[in-house]
Enzyme design. Structure first.
Site, mmCIF file in Angstrom:
data_model
loop_
_atom_site.group_PDB
_atom_site.id
_atom_site.type_symbol
_atom_site.label_atom_id
_atom_site.label_comp_id
_atom_site.label_asym_id
_atom_site.label_seq_id
_atom_site.Cartn_x
_atom_site.Cartn_y
_atom_site.Cartn_z
ATOM 1 N N LYS A 229 -5.310 -9.831 -6.902
ATOM 2 C CA LYS A 229 -6.267 -9.684 -5.623
ATOM 3 C C LYS A 229 -7.626 -9.152 -6.628
ATOM 4 C CE LYS A 229 -6.273 -7.574 -1.210
ATOM 5 N NZ LYS A 229 -6.695 -7.405 -0.190
ATOM 6 N N LYS B 187 -11.369 -3.129 -3.536
ATOM 7 C CA LYS B 187 -11.823 -2.187 -3.943
ATOM 8 C C LYS B 187 -11.267 -0.849 -4.118
ATOM 9 C CE LYS B 187 -14.005 -3.291 1.103
ATOM 10 N NZ LYS B 187 -13.029 -3.263 1.629
ATOM 11 N N LYS C 266 0.910 -0.859 0.258
ATOM 12 C CA LYS C 266 -0.241 -0.202 -0.797
ATOM 13 C C LYS C 266 0.754 1.409 0.099
ATOM 14 C CE LYS C 266 -4.705 -1.215 1.664
ATOM 15 N NZ LYS C 266 -5.576 -1.098 3.055
HETATM 16 P P1 TYM Z 1 -10.710 -5.805 4.473
HETATM 17 O O1 TYM Z 1 -11.850 -4.321 3.927
HETATM 18 O O2 TYM Z 1 -9.559 -5.248 2.326
HETATM 19 O O3 TYM Z 1 -12.326 -6.607 3.330
HETATM 20 C C1 TYM Z 1 -13.179 -7.535 4.225
HETATM 21 C C2 TYM Z 1 -12.814 -8.698 4.166
HETATM 22 O O4 TYM Z 1 -13.047 -9.577 2.124
HETATM 23 C C3 TYM Z 1 -12.274 -10.506 2.322
HETATM 24 N N1 TYM Z 1 -11.667 -9.562 1.437
HETATM 25 C C4 TYM Z 1 -11.235 -10.712 0.199
HETATM 26 N N2 TYM Z 1 -11.005 -12.382 0.262
HETATM 27 C C5 TYM Z 1 -11.052 -13.049 -0.941
HETATM 28 N N3 TYM Z 1 -10.602 -12.270 -2.122
HETATM 29 C C6 TYM Z 1 -10.496 -11.404 -2.174
HETATM 30 N N4 TYM Z 1 -10.306 -11.009 -3.331
HETATM 31 C C7 TYM Z 1 -10.980 -10.315 -0.870
HETATM 32 N N5 TYM Z 1 -10.776 -9.470 -1.072
HETATM 33 C C8 TYM Z 1 -11.453 -8.781 0.430
HETATM 34 C C9 TYM Z 1 -10.925 -10.171 3.269
HETATM 35 O O5 TYM Z 1 -9.702 -11.366 3.655
HETATM 36 C C10 TYM Z 1 -11.681 -9.450 5.086
HETATM 37 O O6 TYM Z 1 -11.774 -10.810 5.193
HETATM 38 N N6 TYM Z 1 -7.571 -5.293 7.968
HETATM 39 C C11 TYM Z 1 -9.412 -6.079 7.107
HETATM 40 C C12 TYM Z 1 -9.702 -5.541 8.304
HETATM 41 C C13 TYM Z 1 -10.000 -5.658 9.747
HETATM 42 C C14 TYM Z 1 -9.812 -7.161 10.293
HETATM 43 C C15 TYM Z 1 -10.086 -6.778 11.851
HETATM 44 C C16 TYM Z 1 -10.322 -7.944 9.784
HETATM 45 C C17 TYM Z 1 -9.848 -4.751 10.149
HETATM 46 N N7 TYM Z 1 -9.619 -4.962 11.905
HETATM 47 C C18 TYM Z 1 -10.195 -7.495 12.389
HETATM 48 C C19 TYM Z 1 -10.801 -9.104 10.612
HETATM 49 C C20 TYM Z 1 -10.626 -8.131 12.314
HETATM 50 C C21 TYM Z 1 -9.458 -5.615 5.674
HETATM 51 O O7 TYM Z 1 -8.611 -4.348 5.317
HETATM 52 O O8 TYM Z 1 -10.490 -5.887 5.016
#
Ligand code: TYM
Length: 344
Positions: free
Chosen positions: A205, A208, A122
Site C-alpha cells: 500500500k 507515509k 510495524k
Molecule cells: P493513517 O494516518 O495511516 O491514514 C489516515 C487515513 O488514510 C487512509 N489510508 C489509505 N487509504 C487508501 N490507500 C492507502 N494507501 C492509504 N493509506 C492510508 C487510512 O485508512 C486512514 O483512513 N490508525 C489510523 C489513524 C486513526 C484513526 C482513529 C482512524 C487513529 N484513530 C480513529 C479512524 C478512527 C491510521 O494510522 O491512519
C-alpha cells in the site's frame, strides 16, 4: 454543531475519523479518507482528529511532529474539510482519548491484540524492541471513536481490522457492565481509492513511511514532482487492457487505473474502455493531467494555510473545545459505570 444544509437533529449519525501527523500526507490518505470526509460532512455530525498520541508509538522528532500536525490540519482544510461546521482538532488536546484508552486496555484481551496485523507489520522481526504503545495502539483508536459514541468511521481499507477491534471492545464493555453505553461503530470504506498502492510496487500500500519518495504522491508535491513520479511509476511491458479482467495479475497497471478512476470520479471499466490498447507512456500523460488538476489547487491552498500557523492553531483550539465537551461527558458516564468513586 451546525453545518451545510442538514440540521443537526436530522443528521444520519456521528462520524469520528483520524489521521496520523507522521509527515508525507499522500494520495492514499486523500482518496482513502479525506475525500470521503468531505463528501460526508454535510450529512453527519463530524469530528476529525489529528492523532499525535498514535504518532509517537514510533519515534517522532518533536519539532517535525509540530510541523506535521499543522500540515495535516492544512491538508484537510485545503481538501475541503469545513473547520467551522465540524470539529477539527488534535488528539492530545482532548485528555478523554488517553483516559478512555486506559479503561480499554483493561477491557481488550491480549489475544485480540496479538492478532493485529498492523502491529506485526510495524514491529517487524524485532518485536521485543517495539514500544508498548505500538502494541496497544488499537485500544487508543477504539477510545478515539467511542469517547464520542461515534456511529460511523470513514477510513481506508487498511483500517478495517482496527475497526473490528473497536466494535469488539464496545461490545465487551457493554456486556461486562450490563449497559448499552457504546454503539457499535460502522466502518465506512468506499470508493475506488479505498486502497491506493505504492507507485514502486503494486502489491504494497502507498504509505507515509515507505523509504522511497517515489512510492507515493504527496499532497505537497509540485506539478513537476507529480509528473516525474507518475513517469517513473513501475509498469509492465504490455499495453493497457480494455476491461477489468485484463488487469488480472498486473498489480501496477491496476493501481494506476484505479488511481485515475478515483481522481476523475469515474469507474475503472469506463477508463479502460477509453485507454484499452494504449501504451503506458500515453496513459501516464493523461493521469498526470488529472492528478495535477485536482491536487494543484489543494497544494497551493495548503501552502497558503501553512504560512499562517497562528490561524491554524486557533482553528484547532476551537475544535478541541467542541470535541472536549462531548468527550468529557462520555468519560464521566464511563467512569460512573466502571465504579470509580466520583470526585466531590
Ligand atoms: P493513517 O494516518 O495511516 O491514514 C489516515 C487515513 O488514510 C487512509 N489510508 C489509505 N487509504 C487508501 N490507500 C492507502 N494507501 C492509504 N493509506 C492510508 C487510512 O485508512 C486512514 O483512513 N490508525 C489510523 C489513524 C486513526 C484513526 C482513529 C482512524 C487513529 N484513530 C480513529 C479512524 C478512527 C491510521 O494510522 O491512519
Amino acid at each position: 454543531m451546525t453545518s451545510g444544509s442538514t440540521p443537526l437533529g436530522a443528521r444520519a449519525g456521528r462520524i469520528l475519523s483520524g489521521i496520523q501527523p507522521t509527515g508525507n500526507l499522500h494520495l492514499g490518505n486523500y482518496l482513502g479518507a479525506i475525500r470521503n470526509w468531505v463528501a460526508l460532512q454535510n450529512d453527519f455530525e463530524c469530528l476529525f482528529c489529528i492523532v499525535d498520541l498514535h504518532a509517537i508509538t514510533v519515534w517522532q522528532d518533536p519539532k517535525e511532529l509540530i510541523r506535521n500536525t499543522r500540515e495535516v490540519a492544512a491538508g484537510m482544510i485545503a481538501a475541503g474539510v469545513d473547520p467551522v461546521a465540524n470539529a477539527l482538532f488534535v488528539q492530545s488536546h482532548v485528555p478523554g482519548h488517553a483516559q478512555l484508552a486506559w479503561v480499554f486496555n483493561c477491557v481488550a484481551r491480549i489475544g485480540w491484540l496479538n492478532r493485529m496485523t498492523q502491529f506485526k507489520d510495524k514491529a517487524g522481526k524485532n518485536r521485543e524492541a517495539a514500544s508498548v504503545g505500538l502494541y496497544v495502539y488499537p485500544n487508543l483508536m477504539a477510545a478515539d471513536i467511542l469517547v464520542y459514541k461515534a456511529t460511523h468511521v470513514p477510513v481506508g481499507e487498511d483500517q478495517k481490522q482496527h475497526l473490528e477491534l473497536a466494535r469488539d471492545i464496545a461490545q465487551k464493555f457493554n456486556i461486562d457492565f450490563g449497559r448499552e453505553v457504546f454503539p457499535l461503530p460502522e466502518p465506512v470504506i468506499r470508493g475506488p481509492g479505498m486502497r491506493v498502492m505504492s507507485l514502486r510496487d503494486g502489491q504494497k500500500k502507498m504509505s507515509k513511511s515507505d523509504e522511497s519518495d517515489y512510492s507515493r504522491i504527496a499532497m505537497t508535491d509540485s506539478r513537476d514532482t507529480i509528473a516525474l513520479k507518475i513517469q517513473k511509476a513501475r509498469t509492465d511491458p504490455n499495453p493497457l487492457p480494455s476491461d477489468i479482467a485484463g488487469l488480472e495479475g498486473r498489480p501496477e497497471a491496476a493501481n494506476l487505473v484505479n488511481i485515475c478512476a478515483a481522481l476523475s470520479d469515474r469507474t475503472a471499466e469506463d477508463i479502460l474502455k477509453e485507454i484499452g490498447g494504449w501504451q503506458f507512456s500515453q496513459f501516464k500523460t493523461q493521469l498526470t493531467e488529472v492528478a495535477v488538476s485536482l491536487l494543484g489547487p489543494i497544494n497551493a491552498e495548503m501552502a497558503r494555510l501553512m504560512n499562517d500557523p497562528a490561524e491554524l492553531d486557533r482553528i484547532l483550539a476551537r475544535g478541541a473545545e467542541r470535541a472536549g465537551a462531548i468527550a468529557e461527558a462520555v468519560l464521566k458516564e464511563v467512569y460512573g459505570v466502571v465504579g470509580f468513586l466520583p470526585r466531590r
